[in-house]
Motif scaffolding. Structure first.
Motif, PDB file in Angstrom:
ATOM      1  N   ASP A 165       0.845  -1.202   0.000  1.00 43.94           N
ATOM      2  CA  ASP A 165       0.000   0.000   0.000  1.00 43.94           C
ATOM      3  C   ASP A 165       0.878   1.249   0.000  1.00 43.94           C
ATOM      4  N   GLY A 166       0.784   2.025  -1.082  1.00 46.89           N
ATOM      5  CA  GLY A 166       1.634   3.214  -1.187  1.00 46.89           C
ATOM      6  C   GLY A 166       1.039   4.457  -0.563  1.00 46.89           C
ATOM      7  N   ASN A 167      -0.290   4.515  -0.370  1.00 49.81           N
ATOM      8  CA  ASN A 167      -0.879   5.779   0.103  1.00 49.81           C
ATOM      9  C   ASN A 167      -1.567   5.673   1.458  1.00 49.81           C
ATOM     10  N   ASP A 196      -4.106   3.774   2.654  1.00 47.51           N
ATOM     11  CA  ASP A 196      -5.542   3.510   2.891  1.00 47.51           C
ATOM     12  C   ASP A 196      -5.818   2.038   3.217  1.00 47.51           C
ATOM     13  N   ILE A 241      -5.082  -0.524   1.358  1.00 50.60           N
ATOM     14  CA  ILE A 241      -5.269  -1.336   0.147  1.00 50.60           C
ATOM     15  C   ILE A 241      -4.038  -1.181  -0.739  1.00 50.60           C
ATOM     16  N   GLY A 242      -3.516  -2.274  -1.208  1.00 50.36           N
ATOM     17  CA  GLY A 242      -2.347  -2.235  -2.089  1.00 50.36           C
ATOM     18  C   GLY A 242      -2.649  -1.424  -3.338  1.00 50.36           C
ATOM     19  N   ASP A 243      -1.615  -0.852  -3.944  1.00 48.46           N
ATOM     20  CA  ASP A 243      -1.826   0.012  -5.102  1.00 48.46           C
ATOM     21  C   ASP A 243      -0.570   0.024  -5.985  1.00 48.46           C
ATOM     22  N   VAL A 272      -8.516   3.504  -6.613  1.00 49.62           N
ATOM     23  CA  VAL A 272      -7.938   2.952  -5.385  1.00 49.62           C
ATOM     24  C   VAL A 272      -6.530   2.400  -5.656  1.00 49.62           C
TER      25      VAL A 272
HETATM   26 CA    CA Z   1      -3.506   2.209  -1.166  1.00 50.53          CA
END
Ligand code: CA
Ligand code: NOJ
Length: 560
Positions: free
Chosen positions: A22-24, A26, A28-30, A75
């Motif tokens: 998860d980069g941001n 939240d 959830i992986g992205d 997302v």
């Molecule tokens: Ca994310």
């Protein structure tokens, strides 16, 4: 010159974006998370990444319900992120395979919204399977087909004038309406989608539910246990092949692009048809994936796979797990080591010995990576993650669990976010709460904990992938079984000559003396003596002198 047939030998990492990194923040992986970890994948030694769907989606089935095939879900990031990711991966020598879902879209796809707003019999409705219901009031579904996710395969709509309306077909969840592939607009649309991604640099396409696209327009009932094939109303019908012939012609207009089918059908000859010249390049090997930890059964499925591929000249694939099935460590730690999608609840009811499962998974990794063809690694397999079977009900996300009212535990347990570092969840996956909870015991299975640690699963995968790439006898090419006792698999790879400057898989030839690899896997309960060899290349666990303990495998340098 680039190797245009790279996929014949490739090691392909299946990346489930939602659970990778998860980069941001939240939970959830992205794509930002993927980009940050590309060096990890390069270091692992893989040749390509297959991304599960990353498109805009209401996420009713974790992205397999696509509302726009030409963009990235917010997302996960943006199209610009995907472009950057593709470029960065290519710069690291990693190819990109994307997941296309042609059987069905999302009930939020503009075409489906248009169909709902249009009237029965309209061109908009003809892109899907809309039919009147049965019975005087039309309140019974058009037939009794069942959804693969449980419940009826039909859902009734309300017409624009608010009257009870037609029904539409969804072989999966109601949020995944099936496209009508007899409609030329559907064909043209998907060809355009393929071009869109090939033009952006995608090196391959994984085709979801590839055998389901064509349907019998008369919609006859399916009889119990009716095998897939020409007489089946929706699985493996003959005219599905026309679609893949046109896709192959399209892919061949580019260089080095691969089409990979997700096809679960039991009939070997019919499966091979998908790989006949002018169709798909490869298909997933589900018989191997479902095979129990049993030497005779493994040998049978390996022989069967090779016999199936040889006449059509296709390269085999070897797959131990994916995002739809139980993780291999758990499977191999049970008294029954087989797997089938239909019996997941039964498998989950069995006790699991994780230590035994891990030992076998290590041996299976060496077996799998020594077989001729390409190999898939499902993210987390390289860390030895297990199936998480105790996810609290309120955290479960899989529509299979919901639609079967919990009778089928579903697939969430194989989709738990990766542990990267640290001593407790979220283990560096995200600064926030991950979308599915991680077991606290995964502190020993983080990338940080395993990196550089002798005997870790990660170091075994790194070493095996590096050798597999360096050894000309591994990957695509011939294999020869060696005589071996009950419960033991032993074979040679090599006798393999790749002429200077010859692209592709090479041709069987005189071989380079001493260059081949000998793989021995002990699936029995007693230690066995190693065959003749000129040195040890890699072992899945400690050896006892010249004895290979149970549930272990070795790669040896051949002596001749
Ligand atoms: Ca994310
Ligand atoms: C197969 C995919 O692998 C699975 O995850 C998905 O739910 C179904 N196809 C429906 O698209």
């Amino acid at each position: 010159m680039p190797d245009l047939a790279w996929w014949r030998s490739a090691a392909i990492y299946q990346l489930y974006v939602r659970s990778f990194a998860d980069g941001n923040g939240d939970g959830i992986g992205d794509l930002a998370g993927v980009r940050a970890h590309l060096p990890y994948l390069a270091g692992l030694g893989i040749d390509a990444i297959w991304f599960n769907p990353w498109y805009p989606s209401p996420m009713s089935d974790a992205g397999y319900d696509i509302s726009d095939y030409r963009d990235i879900d917010p997302v996960f990031g943006t199209l610009a992120d995907a472009d950057a990711l593709i470029a960065e991966a290519h710069a690291l020598g990693i190819r990109i395979i994307i997941d296309i879902v042609p059987n069905h879209g999302s009930d939020r796809h503009p075409w489906f919204l248009g169909a709902l707003a249009a009237s029965p019999g309209s061109a908009e409705r003809d892109r899907f399977w809309f039919r009147p219901g049965r019975g005087p009031a039309g309140d019974l579904p058009p037939n009794d087909w069942q959804s693969i996710f449980g419940g009826p395969a039909w859902t009734r709509i309300t017409e624009p004038d608010n009257s009870p309306g037609q029904w539409y077909l969804h072989l999966f969840a109601p949020e995944q309406p099936d496209f009508n592939w007899a409609n030329p607009a559907v064909r043209a649309e998907f060809e355009d989608v393929l071009r869109f991604w090939f033009d952006r640099g995608a090196d391959g396409i994984r085709i979801d539910s590839a055998a389901l696209l064509s349907k019998d327009a008369a919609l006859p009932e399916v009889t119990p246990d009716q095998p897939p094939g020409p007489a089946h109303p929706h699985t493996d019908r003959d005219d599905v092949h026309e679609i893949y012939r046109s896709w192959r012609a399209l892919a061949d207009g580019y260089q080095g692009r691969v089409l990979i089918g997700e096809i679960w059908i039991p009939d070997a000859a019919r499966l091979a048809r998908y790989m006949s010249p002018g169709e798909l390049h490869t298909v997933f090997n589900f018989p191997y994936l479902s095979c129990p930890w049993d030497a005779a059964r493994l040998r049978e499925v390996i022989d069967h796979t090779l016999a199936l591929h040889a006449p059509v000249g296709a390269a085999a694939t070897w797959v131990l797990s994916n995002h739809d099935v139980d993780r291999i460590v758990s499977r191999y730690g049970r008294a029954d080591t087989a797997f089938s999608l239909e019996r997941r609840a039964y498998f989950h009811s069995l006790p699991t010995d994780l230590e035994l499962g891990t030992r076998r998974a290590r041996a299976a990794a060496l077996l799998t990576m020594a077989l001729p063809g390409s190999v898939y690694v499902y993210q987390g397999e390289e860390l030895g993650l297990w199936e998480v079977q105790d996810i609290p009900d309120e955290r479960r996300q899989d529509p299979i669990w919901r639609r079967t009212h919990g009778a089928d535990p579903g697939r969430d347990g194989s989709r738990v976010p990766l542990p990267w570092a640290g001593a407790e969840p979220p283990f560096g996956f995200s600064p926030g709460e991950p979308w599915l909870p991680q077991p606290k015991e995964w502190r020993d299975l983080t990338v940080e904990a395993e990196a550089g640690k002798p005997g870790s699963m990660l170091e075994l995968y790194r070493a095996a992938l590096a050798l597999r790439r360096a050894e000309p006898g591994l990957g695509d090419g011939p294999m020869t079984w060696l005589p071996a006792g009950d419960g033991v698999l032993a074979f040679d790879r090599g006798h393999f000559y790749r002429g200077p400057g010859v692209p592709g898989p090479g041709v069987p030839g005189p071989g380079v003396p001493g260059a081949g690899v000998r793989c021995v896997v002990n699936v029995s309960a007693t230690a066995v003596r190693l065959p003749e060899h000129a040195g040890l290349l890699l072992a899945s666990g400690p050896l006892d002198g010249e004895l290979l303990p149970p549930d272990s495998a070795v790669w040896l340098r051949r002596s001749s």
